[in-house]
Each structure stands twice: as structure tokens, then as C-alpha cells.
Design a protein around this motif. Structure first.
Motif, PDB file in Angstrom:
ATOM      1  N   ASP A   1       0.837  -1.283  -0.063  1.00  0.00           N
ATOM      2  CA  ASP A   1       0.045   0.198  -0.047  1.00  0.00           C
ATOM      3  C   ASP A   1       0.860   1.247  -0.089  1.00  0.00           C
ATOM      4  O   ASP A   1       2.031   1.247   0.587  1.00  0.00           O
ATOM      5  CB  ASP A   1      -0.907  -0.030   1.289  1.00  0.00           C
ATOM      6  N   PHE A   2       0.371   2.581  -0.185  1.00  0.00           N
ATOM      7  CA  PHE A   2       0.947   3.785  -0.456  1.00  0.00           C
ATOM      8  C   PHE A   2       1.622   4.017   0.890  1.00  0.00           C
ATOM      9  O   PHE A   2       3.065   4.352   0.683  1.00  0.00           O
ATOM     10  CB  PHE A   2       0.068   4.717  -0.955  1.00  0.00           C
ATOM     11  N   ASP A   3       0.998   4.032   1.871  1.00  0.00           N
ATOM     12  CA  ASP A   3       1.545   4.430   3.166  1.00  0.00           C
ATOM     13  C   ASP A   3       2.888   3.584   3.447  1.00  0.00           C
ATOM     14  O   ASP A   3       3.967   4.163   3.924  1.00  0.00           O
ATOM     15  CB  ASP A   3       0.638   4.425   4.495  1.00  0.00           C
ATOM     16  N   VAL A   4       2.773   2.336   3.326  1.00  0.00           N
ATOM     17  CA  VAL A   4       3.903   1.310   3.453  1.00  0.00           C
ATOM     18  C   VAL A   4       5.206   1.729   2.649  1.00  0.00           C
ATOM     19  O   VAL A   4       6.165   1.967   3.263  1.00  0.00           O
ATOM     20  CB  VAL A   4       3.634  -0.077   3.420  1.00  0.00           C
ATOM     21  N   VAL A   5       4.653   2.015   1.150  1.00  0.00           N
ATOM     22  CA  VAL A   5       5.993   2.319   0.356  1.00  0.00           C
ATOM     23  C   VAL A   5       6.646   3.704   0.706  1.00  0.00           C
ATOM     24  O   VAL A   5       7.589   3.915   0.563  1.00  0.00           O
ATOM     25  CB  VAL A   5       5.454   2.056  -1.203  1.00  0.00           C
ATOM     26  N   LEU A   6       5.677   4.622   1.032  1.00  0.00           N
ATOM     27  CA  LEU A   6       6.184   5.974   1.208  1.00  0.00           C
ATOM     28  C   LEU A   6       7.336   6.009   2.553  1.00  0.00           C
ATOM     29  O   LEU A   6       8.128   6.523   2.272  1.00  0.00           O
ATOM     30  CB  LEU A   6       4.944   6.959   1.628  1.00  0.00           C
ATOM     31  N   LYS A   7       6.889   5.163   3.496  1.00  0.00           N
ATOM     32  CA  LYS A   7       7.904   4.918   4.665  1.00  0.00           C
ATOM     33  C   LYS A   7       9.265   4.506   4.128  1.00  0.00           C
ATOM     34  O   LYS A   7      10.213   4.892   4.690  1.00  0.00           O
ATOM     35  CB  LYS A   7       7.127   4.301   5.648  1.00  0.00           C
ATOM     36  N   GLU A   8       9.214   3.445   3.463  1.00  0.00           N
ATOM     37  CA  GLU A   8      10.344   2.686   2.890  1.00  0.00           C
ATOM     38  C   GLU A   8      11.044   3.837   1.850  1.00  0.00           C
ATOM     39  O   GLU A   8      12.220   3.968   2.221  1.00  0.00           O
ATOM     40  CB  GLU A   8      10.025   1.770   1.973  1.00  0.00           C
ATOM     41  N   ALA A   9      10.233   4.524   1.251  1.00  0.00           N
ATOM     42  CA  ALA A   9      11.098   5.801   0.155  1.00  0.00           C
ATOM     43  C   ALA A   9      11.721   6.615   1.176  1.00  0.00           C
ATOM     44  O   ALA A   9      12.830   7.049   0.798  1.00  0.00           O
ATOM     45  CB  ALA A   9      10.056   6.339  -0.634  1.00  0.00           C
ATOM     46  N   GLN A  10      10.935   7.018   2.313  1.00  0.00           N
ATOM     47  CA  GLN A  10      11.575   8.025   2.961  1.00  0.00           C
ATOM     48  C   GLN A  10      12.834   7.585   3.906  1.00  0.00           C
ATOM     49  O   GLN A  10      14.014   8.220   3.767  1.00  0.00           O
ATOM     50  CB  GLN A  10      10.731   8.433   4.077  1.00  0.00           C
ATOM     51  N   LYS A  11      13.066   6.348   4.201  1.00  0.00           N
ATOM     52  CA  LYS A  11      14.017   5.720   4.825  1.00  0.00           C
ATOM     53  C   LYS A  11      15.079   5.493   3.786  1.00  0.00           C
ATOM     54  O   LYS A  11      16.481   5.802   4.023  1.00  0.00           O
ATOM     55  CB  LYS A  11      13.523   4.201   5.119  1.00  0.00           C
ATOM     56  N   LEU A  12      14.978   5.106   2.543  1.00  0.00           N
ATOM     57  CA  LEU A  12      16.137   5.164   1.657  1.00  0.00           C
ATOM     58  C   LEU A  12      16.358   6.495   0.885  1.00  0.00           C
ATOM     59  O   LEU A  12      17.475   6.501   0.235  1.00  0.00           O
ATOM     60  CB  LEU A  12      15.636   4.205   0.356  1.00  0.00           C
ATOM     61  N   GLY A  13      15.829   7.636   1.310  1.00  0.00           N
ATOM     62  CA  GLY A  13      16.177   8.821   0.903  1.00  0.00           C
ATOM     63  C   GLY A  13      15.484   9.227  -0.526  1.00  0.00           C
ATOM     64  O   GLY A  13      15.720  10.259  -1.171  1.00  0.00           O
ATOM     65  N   PHE A  14      14.526   8.527  -0.986  1.00  0.00           N
ATOM     66  CA  PHE A  14      13.675   8.959  -2.138  1.00  0.00           C
ATOM     67  C   PHE A  14      12.631   9.648  -1.756  1.00  0.00           C
ATOM     68  O   PHE A  14      12.236  10.254  -2.821  1.00  0.00           O
ATOM     69  CB  PHE A  14      13.565   7.472  -2.849  1.00  0.00           C
ATOM     70  N   ALA A  15      12.238   9.759  -0.792  1.00  0.00           N
ATOM     71  CA  ALA A  15      11.060  10.849  -0.451  1.00  0.00           C
ATOM     72  C   ALA A  15      11.509  11.660   0.846  1.00  0.00           C
ATOM     73  O   ALA A  15      12.201  11.121   1.770  1.00  0.00           O
ATOM     74  CB  ALA A  15       9.766  10.166  -0.022  1.00  0.00           C
ATOM     75  N   GLU A  16      11.208  13.001   0.656  1.00  0.00           N
ATOM     76  CA  GLU A  16      11.375  13.828   1.707  1.00  0.00           C
ATOM     77  C   GLU A  16      10.551  13.563   2.978  1.00  0.00           C
ATOM     78  O   GLU A  16       9.529  12.925   3.061  1.00  0.00           O
ATOM     79  CB  GLU A  16      11.112  15.226   1.243  1.00  0.00           C
ATOM     80  N   ALA A  17      11.211  14.194   4.193  1.00  0.00           N
ATOM     81  CA  ALA A  17      10.151  13.850   5.544  1.00  0.00           C
ATOM     82  C   ALA A  17       8.732  14.601   5.266  1.00  0.00           C
ATOM     83  O   ALA A  17       7.865  13.841   5.513  1.00  0.00           O
ATOM     84  CB  ALA A  17      10.739  14.662   6.671  1.00  0.00           C
ATOM     85  N   ASP A  18       8.513  15.575   4.462  1.00  0.00           N
ATOM     86  CA  ASP A  18       7.387  16.308   4.124  1.00  0.00           C
ATOM     87  C   ASP A  18       7.311  16.025   2.750  1.00  0.00           C
ATOM     88  O   ASP A  18       7.558  16.587   1.872  1.00  0.00           O
ATOM     89  CB  ASP A  18       7.341  17.725   4.383  1.00  0.00           C
ATOM     90  N   PRO A  19       6.449  14.800   2.260  1.00  0.00           N
ATOM     91  CA  PRO A  19       6.461  14.445   0.955  1.00  0.00           C
ATOM     92  C   PRO A  19       5.450  14.991  -0.074  1.00  0.00           C
ATOM     93  O   PRO A  19       5.193  14.674  -1.197  1.00  0.00           O
ATOM     94  CB  PRO A  19       6.412  12.689   1.166  1.00  0.00           C
ATOM     95  N   SER A  20       4.854  15.954   0.419  1.00  0.00           N
ATOM     96  CA  SER A  20       3.706  16.410  -0.193  1.00  0.00           C
ATOM     97  C   SER A  20       3.862  17.130  -1.608  1.00  0.00           C
ATOM     98  O   SER A  20       3.192  16.763  -2.539  1.00  0.00           O
ATOM     99  CB  SER A  20       2.866  17.214   0.719  1.00  0.00           C
ATOM    100  N   ALA A  21       4.992  17.669  -1.758  1.00  0.00           N
ATOM    101  CA  ALA A  21       5.237  18.253  -2.982  1.00  0.00           C
ATOM    102  C   ALA A  21       5.295  17.343  -4.125  1.00  0.00           C
ATOM    103  O   ALA A  21       5.254  17.436  -5.324  1.00  0.00           O
ATOM    104  CB  ALA A  21       6.663  19.258  -3.079  1.00  0.00           C
ATOM    105  N   ASP A  22       5.957  16.170  -3.993  1.00  0.00           N
ATOM    106  CA  ASP A  22       6.171  15.084  -4.571  1.00  0.00           C
ATOM    107  C   ASP A  22       4.983  14.244  -4.681  1.00  0.00           C
ATOM    108  O   ASP A  22       4.260  14.328  -5.904  1.00  0.00           O
ATOM    109  CB  ASP A  22       7.317  13.990  -4.085  1.00  0.00           C
ATOM    110  N   VAL A  23       4.276  13.679  -3.631  1.00  0.00           N
ATOM    111  CA  VAL A  23       3.211  12.746  -3.645  1.00  0.00           C
ATOM    112  C   VAL A  23       1.765  13.410  -4.367  1.00  0.00           C
ATOM    113  O   VAL A  23       0.932  12.880  -4.638  1.00  0.00           O
ATOM    114  CB  VAL A  23       2.863  11.944  -2.812  1.00  0.00           C
ATOM    115  N   ASP A  24       1.825  14.663  -3.880  1.00  0.00           N
ATOM    116  CA  ASP A  24       0.546  15.454  -4.354  1.00  0.00           C
ATOM    117  C   ASP A  24       0.636  16.188  -5.761  1.00  0.00           C
ATOM    118  O   ASP A  24      -0.257  16.806  -6.449  1.00  0.00           O
ATOM    119  CB  ASP A  24       0.293  16.629  -3.472  1.00  0.00           C
TER     120      ASP A  24
END
Ligand SMILES: NC(=O)c1ccc[n+]([C@@H]2O[C@H](COP(=O)([O-])OP(=O)(O)OC[C@H]3O[C@@H](n4cnc5c(N)ncnc54)[C@H](OP(=O)(O)O)[C@@H]3O)[C@@H](O)[C@H]2O)c1
Length: 430
Positions: A175-198
Motif C-alpha cells: 500500500d501507498f503508506d507502507v511504500v512511502l515510509k520505505e522511500a523516506q528511509k531510503l532517501g527517495f522521499a522527503e520527510a514532508d513528501p507532499s510536493a512530490d506525492v501531491d
């Protein structure tokens, strides 16, 4: 001119990459340009911080005027990010007749037209290829490589974070939430991911691409934006059953000098070249009247890929300096800003409905669509998890936005329709 001195604003991910490329490729750069590039000053927040690159401590400063008011600096390379303060620094640099290279799409999408105007008034260059799709030289491709063609459509994956998330959701069933957390851990998503995911980051890039492709002056507000937060595993599975992959796609198209720019989760046939672009990679698909289809693929971010684009822009600025043509290569917008109306926007759509599982329900729904002249390429009806309910999944033929909206409004009034579960654009096939 033996040496061109530059001021580098920012020594973070991209800034250190720029220093590495300049140091590592100095001989080649000198051979190509016929002169040396020397870093004179580097602007940073914290000049005592350890850096992942060899630097002369005399370069470092926290005062922008050490760069923009420096008599010998001819080019400012801006890789610090930010909007208001950065705008002021670049405005002052241009007014001081310094050329600018920037990787800052946020700034260019909001204030690019103003900065280009100031650059023109001061016979300066401003180059920003690295701001869109990182290491892919898409700006130069649109401005130079495809200059002779009439570009009808630009379509692409221009945000690596969302492509990483959509790829993982699709391949691993997460699911989205699980993958987002993993992306944040790997440095592919920022702590505030809104500019990207929105979708805002992709929208900023698409408006820059649309203006270059169509020679127009569109604004960020002209882009219709929908992010990926609401994409579910069920959507991905239904799309898969029907032969599609879901990606966050930016689309800019022009017909009769009227434009449409969108960023939204889009179903693409599984064998479409963009459907095969996975993980954090970017790709831009350009359709020109004469050339047909072309595609540009590569890393959309990262220290060295982005730095390569920044240094190539810097080399272009220096070539112009040596030829005495700085500030003379701007192409004025050719067409006034005109957007397609709803009845002129055509595409296919994937629609998923939660309906009552009773005789005649399907007929009522298809009646609504046929009253609005909407026909279907694919339809599935499946029992839903809830007793007495069914799900209907449809893919329309090409219809206008107006037909779609009217059909949706009429569906909402039907008692057999409980909910519109999801709705996405479908693209990439005739
Ligand atoms: N990262 C990428 O892959 C990528 C790709 C394409 C485009 N870009 C764009 O490139 C730009 C830089 O990104 P980045 O990832 O390199 O950022 P970053 O790692 O956060 O680095 C920013 C640098 O700028 C300095 N800085 C920021 N604000 C400053 C200020 N007000 N005064 C003085 N120094 C300041 C910081 O100084 P300190 O080091 O002292 O804190 C840091 O060295 C952004 O516009 C971004 O959108 C990045």
C-alpha cells in the motif's frame, strides 16, 4: 579569455556534484571551451561543515554579495534551492550583468518569466536544464534538437519519488503508506513528501516543459494536478487485469494553439515505453508533427547526474560569452496563453463504481453514458466485498471532459450508484 570565474550558490547534494564534475572533467571542459572554469566563491549556510569534496577554504562565504557583487565573477551557478531569498540573489546577479545557471524548478516555475525578462534586459543568459528531469537534457532537446518541428505533445514521468512509489506498489503489492515510509528511509522521499506525492513538483516541471515546447507563457495555476495518495492496490489490480500500468504522468498537449497541461495518475498500456520506466527513473516522451515519437530516459535527480546538466548549462553560457552572443538566444513566446475548454479536452477514462447488485442497475448506468454519447472500450462487472454490492469498472473511448463531467453528475443522482470509487485518465493508445 583564459579563465571564466564562477560563484557557486550551494554546496549540498548538487553543489558538491558540480565541484566534482568541474574538478574531474577540467581537462575535457577546457578542451571543449578553450578556457578554464575556476570557482571563485561558494555560498553556504554553515562554512564550518565537513564537505564530501575537496574545497579551498577561501572559497566559502555566507554572504551572497561576495558572489553577486564580485567584479571578476561572470557566472552565478545557483544550486541552493529556495524561492524568495534566492530570487533576490539572482535578480541582483543579473542586474550586475552576471549570467545565471540554476537547477531550481520551484523558482523557475514561479518566477522564471520575470527572471528571463531581467536577463534579457541585461544581455545575460539564464539556463535551467537541470531543473527539469535532472540528468536528462530535455530543455536543450526541445529548444535546439527539435527546434524545426511543431511539438504537439510532451508526456512524461518527471518525478522520481512518485515513480519509485508507484513501481513498488505495482511490483510488490504494497500500500501507498507502507511504500512511502520505505522511500523516506531510503532517501527517495522527503520527510514532508507532499510536493512530490501531491503532484506539485511534477506540475512545476510540466509548466516549464509546456512553455518551451509550445512557445507560450502558461502559469502553474494552468496545470490540473492530482497526486498519487488515493491510488489503491485494487485500482492497480483492476488496471493490470485490463492490460494497464498506473504511473504519475505529466501531459502537455496543444491543438489549434490551445494548450492543456495535467499531472495525474494515468493508466498506460503495459507495453507503452513510459510504463516500462521504473523505480526513481524519469523519462520524457515528445511527439512532434514531423519527427513523430521520441523518448528521453535517465536519472531525474542525484548529485552527479544533476551536476552534469548544471555544468553543461555552464559550458553553454561560456560558449555564448566567447562568441559575444550572451542574452541573444531567447525565443520570444509565439502564441498567447490560451487553454482548451472542457469540450476541447479529449482523453480516455478508467471509471470504477460501487453499485447495488440488482437487476437493471447495469442498464441504468449504461443509459447515463449513452445519453452523453460515451461508449466503452472495456467493461468488467465483479461482485464487491460487501453483500448485495457489485463493482463496475469501465474504460471509455475518447470523450471530452465535458461529456465526462455530465456523465458523472448524472451517475451521482442514480440510487443504484453508491459511490464513484476511483477515476483515472487513460493514455498512450489510439
Ligand atoms: N538533489 C537533486 O537530485 C536535485 C535534482 C534536480 C534539481 N535539484 C535542485 O537543486 C537545488 C539544490 O538541491 P540540493 O539537493 O543540492 O539541496 P541541498 O543538498 O539541501 O543543498 C543546498 C545547499 O545550499 C546551501 N544553502 C541553502 N540555502 C542557503 C542560504 N539561504 N544561504 C546560504 N546557503 C544556503 C546549503 O548550505 P549548507 O550546506 O551550509 O547547509 C547547502 O549547501 C534545489 O533547487 C533542487 O530543487 C536537486
Amino acid at each position: 579569455m583564459d579563465t571564466v570565474k564562477i560563484g557557486l550558490c550551494g554546496l549540498g547534494t548538487v553543489g558538491t556534484g558540480v565541484v566534482k564534475v568541474l574538478q574531474g572533467h577540467q581537462e575535457r571542459i577546457q578542451h571543449m571551451l578553450g578556457c578554464k572554469i575556476e570557482i571563485e566563491k561558494v555560498l553556504a549556510h554553515d562554512i564550518s561543515k565537513a564537505r564530501d569534496v575537496e574545497i579551498d577554504p577561501n572559497w566559502l562565504t555566507t554572504d551572497p554579495s561576495d558572489l553577486v557583487d564580485h567584479d571578476e565573477i561572470e557566472v552565478i551557478v545557483e544550486v541552493m534551492g529556495g524561492i524568495d531569498e534566492t530570487y533576490k540573489i539572482l535578480e541582483r546577479a543579473l542586474k550586475n550583468k552576471k549570467h545565471v545557471v540554476t537547477a531550481n524548478k520551484d523558482l523557475m516555475a514561479l518566477h522564471g518569466q520575470k527572471l528571463i525578462q531581467i536577463a534579457k534586459e541585461n544581455q545575460c543568459d539564464i539556463q535551467y536544464d537541470a531543473s527539469i528531469a535532472g540528468g536528462i537534457p530535455i530543455v536543450r532537446t526541445l529548444v535546439d534538437g527539435l527546434a524545426s518541428d511543431h511539438i504537439e505533445k510532451v508526456m512524461g514521468i518527471v518525478n522520481g519519488t512518485t515513480n519509485f512509489i508507484m513501481t513498488k506498489m505495482t511490483k510488490e503489492g504494497l500500500d501507498f503508506d507502507v511504500v512511502l515510509k520505505e522511500a523516506q528511509k531510503l532517501g527517495f522521499a522527503e520527510a514532508d513528501p507532499s510536493a512530490d506525492v501531491d503532484g506539485l513538483d511534477a506540475a512545476r516541471k510540466m509548466v516549464l516543459l509546456a512553455n518551451l515546447a509550445f512557445k507560450m507563457e502558461l502559469n502553474l495555476d494552468d496545470v490540473k494536478v492530482k497526486g498519487i495518495r488515493q491510488v489503491t492496490q485494487e485500482d492497480i489490480n483492476f488496471a493490470d487485469n485490463l492490460g494497464y500500468t498506473i504511473k504519475l504522468i505529466g501531459i502537455a498537449s496543444m491543438d489549434d494553439h490551445k494548450a492543456e497541461v495535467t499531472v495525474e495518475p494515468t493508466l498506460l498500456p503495459k507495453d507503452h515505453p513510459l510504463a516500462l520506466v521504473n523505480d526513481e527513473f524519469n523519462a520524457v516522451f515528445v511527439h512532434g508533427e514531423a519527427v513523430g515519437e521520441t523518448m528521453f530516459y535517465g536519472p531525474g535527480a542525484g548529485s552527479l547526474p544533476t551536476a552534469t546538466a548544471v555544468v553543461s548549462d555552464l559550458m553553454e553560457v561560456i560558449r555564448h560569452l566567447r562568441l559575444g552572443i550572451s542574452g541573444k538566444s531567447y525565443v520570444e513566446p509565439q502564441f498567447k496563453r490560451q487553454l482548451k475548454a472542457d469540450h476541447e479536452k479529449f482523453s480516455r477514462h478508467f471509471i470504477r463504481l460501487d453499485v447495488e447488485d440488482q437487476a437493471g442497475a447495469f442498464q441504468e448506468i449504461t443509459n447515463v453514458f449513452s445519453e452523453n454519447s460515451v461508449s466503452f472500450a472495456k467493461i468488467l462487472q465483479l461482485p464487491a466485498k460487501e453483500k448485495g454490492r457489485a463493482e463496475i469498472v469501465m474504460v471509455t473511448h475518447h470523450i471530452s471532459q465535458e461529456q465526462l463531467l455530465k456523465s458523472m453528475q448524472a451517475l451521482e443522482k442514480l440510487t443504484v450508484v453508491k459511490r464513484l470509487i476511483s477515476h483515472y485518465r487513460v493514455d498512450g493508445e489510439e
